[in-house]
Motif scaffolding. Sequence first.
Motif, PDB file in Angstrom:
ATOM      1  N   LEU A  45      46.944  57.180  32.412  1.00 10.81           N
ATOM      2  CA  LEU A  45      46.023  56.041  32.465  1.00 10.81           C
ATOM      3  C   LEU A  45      46.702  54.796  33.022  1.00 10.81           C
ATOM      4  N   ALA A  46      47.947  54.563  32.631  1.00 13.46           N
ATOM      5  CA  ALA A  46      48.679  53.410  33.161  1.00 13.46           C
ATOM      6  C   ALA A  46      48.833  53.546  34.672  1.00 13.46           C
ATOM      7  N   TRP A  47      49.145  54.737  35.153  1.00 12.82           N
ATOM      8  CA  TRP A  47      49.299  54.970  36.588  1.00 12.82           C
ATOM      9  C   TRP A  47      47.976  54.758  37.328  1.00 12.82           C
ATOM     10  N   PHE A  48      46.887  55.267  36.753  1.00 15.46           N
ATOM     11  CA  PHE A  48      45.561  55.132  37.358  1.00 15.46           C
ATOM     12  C   PHE A  48      45.220  53.657  37.577  1.00 15.46           C
ATOM     13  N   ILE A  49      45.372  52.835  36.540  1.00 17.15           N
ATOM     14  CA  ILE A  49      45.051  51.416  36.656  1.00 17.15           C
ATOM     15  C   ILE A  49      46.084  50.699  37.533  1.00 17.15           C
ATOM     16  N   PHE A  50      47.360  51.104  37.440  1.00 16.40           N
ATOM     17  CA  PHE A  50      48.401  50.500  38.274  1.00 16.40           C
ATOM     18  C   PHE A  50      48.056  50.613  39.757  1.00 16.40           C
ATOM     19  N   LEU A  51      47.563  51.774  40.189  1.00 19.17           N
ATOM     20  CA  LEU A  51      47.225  51.951  41.599  1.00 19.17           C
ATOM     21  C   LEU A  51      46.157  50.960  42.043  1.00 19.17           C
ATOM     22  N   TRP A  52      45.130  50.766  41.210  1.00 18.75           N
ATOM     23  CA  TRP A  52      44.082  49.795  41.540  1.00 18.75           C
ATOM     24  C   TRP A  52      44.653  48.382  41.555  1.00 18.75           C
ATOM     25  N   ALA A  53      45.500  48.073  40.591  1.00 25.97           N
ATOM     26  CA  ALA A  53      46.108  46.737  40.517  1.00 25.97           C
ATOM     27  C   ALA A  53      47.009  46.479  41.724  1.00 25.97           C
ATOM     28  N   ALA A  54      47.788  47.464  42.107  1.00 29.37           N
ATOM     29  CA  ALA A  54      48.679  47.308  43.258  1.00 29.37           C
ATOM     30  C   ALA A  54      47.885  47.057  44.536  1.00 29.37           C
ATOM     31  N   HIS A  55      46.737  47.688  44.659  1.00 32.12           N
ATOM     32  CA  HIS A  55      45.900  47.456  45.840  1.00 32.12           C
ATOM     33  C   HIS A  55      45.387  46.021  45.886  1.00 32.12           C
ATOM     34  N   LYS A  56      45.246  45.385  44.728  1.00 31.75           N
ATOM     35  CA  LYS A  56      44.845  43.970  44.718  1.00 31.75           C
ATOM     36  C   LYS A  56      45.939  43.100  45.325  1.00 31.75           C
ATOM     37  N   ILE A  57      47.180  43.522  45.183  1.00 27.73           N
ATOM     38  CA  ILE A  57      48.295  42.794  45.768  1.00 27.73           C
ATOM     39  C   ILE A  57      48.397  43.104  47.263  1.00 27.73           C
ATOM     40  N   ILE A  58      48.177  44.368  47.615  1.00 24.39           N
ATOM     41  CA  ILE A  58      48.339  44.825  49.000  1.00 24.39           C
ATOM     42  C   ILE A  58      47.170  44.376  49.883  1.00 24.39           C
ATOM     43  N   THR A  59      45.934  44.509  49.375  1.00 21.43           N
ATOM     44  CA  THR A  59      44.737  44.176  50.157  1.00 21.43           C
ATOM     45  C   THR A  59      43.809  43.260  49.351  1.00 21.43           C
ATOM     46  N   PRO A  60      44.213  42.032  49.084  1.00 23.14           N
ATOM     47  CA  PRO A  60      43.394  41.151  48.248  1.00 23.14           C
ATOM     48  C   PRO A  60      42.030  40.825  48.858  1.00 23.14           C
ATOM     49  N   GLN A  61      41.931  40.830  50.178  1.00 24.11           N
ATOM     50  CA  GLN A  61      40.648  40.519  50.809  1.00 24.11           C
ATOM     51  C   GLN A  61      39.577  41.544  50.441  1.00 24.11           C
ATOM     52  N   GLN A  62      39.980  42.792  50.282  1.00 20.86           N
ATOM     53  CA  GLN A  62      39.028  43.827  49.890  1.00 20.86           C
ATOM     54  C   GLN A  62      38.425  43.490  48.531  1.00 20.86           C
ATOM     55  N   TYR A  63      39.242  42.998  47.627  1.00 23.62           N
ATOM     56  CA  TYR A  63      38.754  42.674  46.292  1.00 23.62           C
ATOM     57  C   TYR A  63      37.980  41.364  46.269  1.00 23.62           C
ATOM     58  N   GLN A  64      38.262  40.476  47.204  1.00 23.42           N
ATOM     59  CA  GLN A  64      37.417  39.292  47.365  1.00 23.42           C
ATOM     60  C   GLN A  64      36.005  39.726  47.748  1.00 23.42           C
ATOM     61  N   ASN A  65      35.921  40.669  48.680  1.00 15.17           N
ATOM     62  CA  ASN A  65      34.622  41.172  49.115  1.00 15.17           C
ATOM     63  C   ASN A  65      33.897  41.887  47.985  1.00 15.17           C
ATOM     64  N   LEU A  66      34.627  42.660  47.182  1.00 15.84           N
ATOM     65  CA  LEU A  66      33.997  43.350  46.054  1.00 15.84           C
ATOM     66  C   LEU A  66      33.447  42.353  45.030  1.00 15.84           C
ATOM     67  N   ALA A  67      34.209  41.302  44.736  1.00 14.45           N
ATOM     68  CA  ALA A  67      33.750  40.282  43.788  1.00 14.45           C
ATOM     69  C   ALA A  67      32.493  39.594  44.322  1.00 14.45           C
ATOM     70  N   ARG A  68      32.479  39.325  45.610  1.00 14.54           N
ATOM     71  CA  ARG A  68      31.312  38.690  46.227  1.00 14.54           C
ATOM     72  C   ARG A  68      30.112  39.634  46.169  1.00 14.54           C
ATOM     73  N   HIS A  69      30.321  40.900  46.509  1.00 19.23           N
ATOM     74  CA  HIS A  69      29.222  41.869  46.576  1.00 19.23           C
ATOM     75  C   HIS A  69      28.672  42.231  45.195  1.00 19.23           C
ATOM     76  N   PHE A  70      29.567  42.609  44.257  1.00 19.27           N
ATOM     77  CA  PHE A  70      29.112  43.103  42.951  1.00 19.27           C
ATOM     78  C   PHE A  70      28.816  41.988  41.958  1.00 19.27           C
ATOM     79  N   ASP A  71      29.600  40.914  42.006  1.00 18.21           N
ATOM     80  CA  ASP A  71      29.455  39.877  40.987  1.00 18.21           C
ATOM     81  C   ASP A  71      28.855  38.586  41.526  1.00 18.21           C
TER      82      ASP A  71
END
Length: 159
Positions: free
Chosen positions: A27-53
């Motif tokens: 479980l730690a690894w699963f969430i770590f991968l998602w968290a690491a992608h926030k560091i690597i590709t933050p723009q993708q998560y900006q778009n997700l926040a805009r789209h979903f929230d």
Amino acid sequence: MASANGIGLSAQDRLDGAALLILRLGLAWFIFLWAAHKIITPQQYQNLARHFDGVEVSVAQVMLGGWGQIALCVLVALGVLRYLSYGSLLVMHFFTVTRRWEGFLDPFALNDRGFPVNRNQVIDLAVLAAFIALVLLIRRDHFSVGGWLGRHDRPRWWM
């Protein structure tokens, strides 16, 4: 059962501890991968926040969230501050599941190329169930820093 002094573990305790160690690390690894992608590709998560929230977040906010999640993943992997760290990842993942609930209503939907578009929601439910199990079995999590401290009469706040 643990021995009278609480230090030794029975065969069943060792099996339970090993199972929870595997679950906790997975479980730690699963969430770590998602968290690491926030560091690597933050723009993708900006778009997700805009789209979903419907909110605007800065790159710095996305990266700060990613680093916070990585820190929690390290605590979970080690089994430190278990109620806080395990519970925090459970709540974060629950929030993710609630944002994508409509995919549960059509789990077999395919896009025009035949790709299952709601497959991640099914995975999300399995991960949510695993987090709930981890929290419910926290006292059987013997191969963690918190479990070790508990067997050695150390301060409870670490557990």
